[in-house]
Design a protein around this motif. Structure first.
Motif, PDB file in Angstrom:
ATOM      1  N   SER A   1     -33.404 -79.137   5.214  1.00  0.00           N
ATOM      2  CA  SER A   1     -34.005 -78.637   3.976  1.00  0.00           C
ATOM      3  C   SER A   1     -33.532 -77.222   3.646  1.00  0.00           C
ATOM      4  N   LEU A   2     -32.913 -76.539   4.612  1.00  0.00           N
ATOM      5  CA  LEU A   2     -32.351 -75.206   4.368  1.00  0.00           C
ATOM      6  C   LEU A   2     -30.917 -75.266   3.828  1.00  0.00           C
ATOM      7  N   ARG A   3     -30.357 -76.469   3.745  1.00  0.00           N
ATOM      8  CA  ARG A   3     -28.971 -76.630   3.285  1.00  0.00           C
ATOM      9  C   ARG A   3     -28.704 -75.906   1.956  1.00  0.00           C
ATOM     10  N   PRO A   4     -29.552 -76.074   0.929  1.00  0.00           N
ATOM     11  CA  PRO A   4     -29.281 -75.367  -0.331  1.00  0.00           C
ATOM     12  C   PRO A   4     -29.304 -73.845  -0.168  1.00  0.00           C
ATOM     13  N   VAL A   5     -30.164 -73.349   0.692  1.00  0.00           N
ATOM     14  CA  VAL A   5     -30.256 -71.899   0.924  1.00  0.00           C
ATOM     15  C   VAL A   5     -28.966 -71.395   1.565  1.00  0.00           C
ATOM     16  N   ILE A   6     -28.494 -72.095   2.600  1.00  0.00           N
ATOM     17  CA  ILE A   6     -27.271 -71.701   3.294  1.00  0.00           C
ATOM     18  C   ILE A   6     -26.069 -71.821   2.350  1.00  0.00           C
ATOM     19  N   ASP A   7     -26.029 -72.890   1.563  1.00  0.00           N
ATOM     20  CA  ASP A   7     -24.925 -73.072   0.616  1.00  0.00           C
ATOM     21  C   ASP A   7     -24.889 -71.954  -0.425  1.00  0.00           C
ATOM     22  N   ILE A   8     -26.051 -71.539  -0.914  1.00  0.00           N
ATOM     23  CA  ILE A   8     -26.101 -70.460  -1.905  1.00  0.00           C
ATOM     24  C   ILE A   8     -25.675 -69.136  -1.266  1.00  0.00           C
ATOM     25  N   LEU A   9     -26.083 -68.900  -0.019  1.00  0.00           N
ATOM     26  CA  LEU A   9     -25.640 -67.690   0.680  1.00  0.00           C
ATOM     27  C   LEU A   9     -24.117 -67.681   0.828  1.00  0.00           C
ATOM     28  N   LYS A  10     -23.540 -68.835   1.146  1.00  0.00           N
ATOM     29  CA  LYS A  10     -22.085 -68.952   1.292  1.00  0.00           C
ATOM     30  C   LYS A  10     -21.397 -68.674  -0.043  1.00  0.00           C
TER      31      LYS A  10
END
Length: 127
Positions: free
Chosen positions: A90-99
């Motif tokens: 569920s943190l995938r979108p957060v990590i992707d946005i940080l990237k």
């Protein structure tokens, strides 16, 4: 790892999220696990700057926070694999946005490649 109580504070949800992925390595580990299950050595290879002790510590913290699942196989030598839990996924979108943000601001960040510097040529002396 004991978590702080962020209830009834402005920005508490942001604080709580950042508390889960704090530090230099947790976000990077979560990013690499987005590609699928990884063994300890594989994670170590894709993150050459992390020590074995720090990787172990961070993986344990992520496991304790239920973001990562650690699976041990009864083999000799033992095989251990790490994968994102449902909560970690569920943190995938957060990590992707940080990237994405990091890529678009790479020139300002310390991890940006160093600019190429041409060597200064010394003038030759007349004979």
């Amino acid at each position: 790892m004991k978590r702080r109580n962020f209830a009834r504070r402005p920005g508490c949800s942001v604080e709580a999220t950042l508390d889960l992925i704090d530090g230099k390595w947790k976000g990077v580990i979560l990013y690499h696990l987005q590609g699928g299950t990884q063994r300890f050595g594989e994670l170590r290879r894709v993150m050459p700057g992390i020590t074995q002790r720090m990787l172990t510590k961070q993986l344990r913290a992520l496991e304790e926070d239920k973001l990562v699942i650690r699976k041990v196989y009864a083999e000799v030598p033992p095989r251990v694999e790490y994968t994102l839990s449902e909560l970690g996924e569920s943190l995938r979108p957060v990590i992707d946005i940080l990237k994405t943000w990091g890529e678009s601001h790479q020139q300002r960040l310390s991890c940006a490649p160093a600019p190429k510097v041409e060597p200064v040529k010394k003038p030759q002396r007349a004979a």
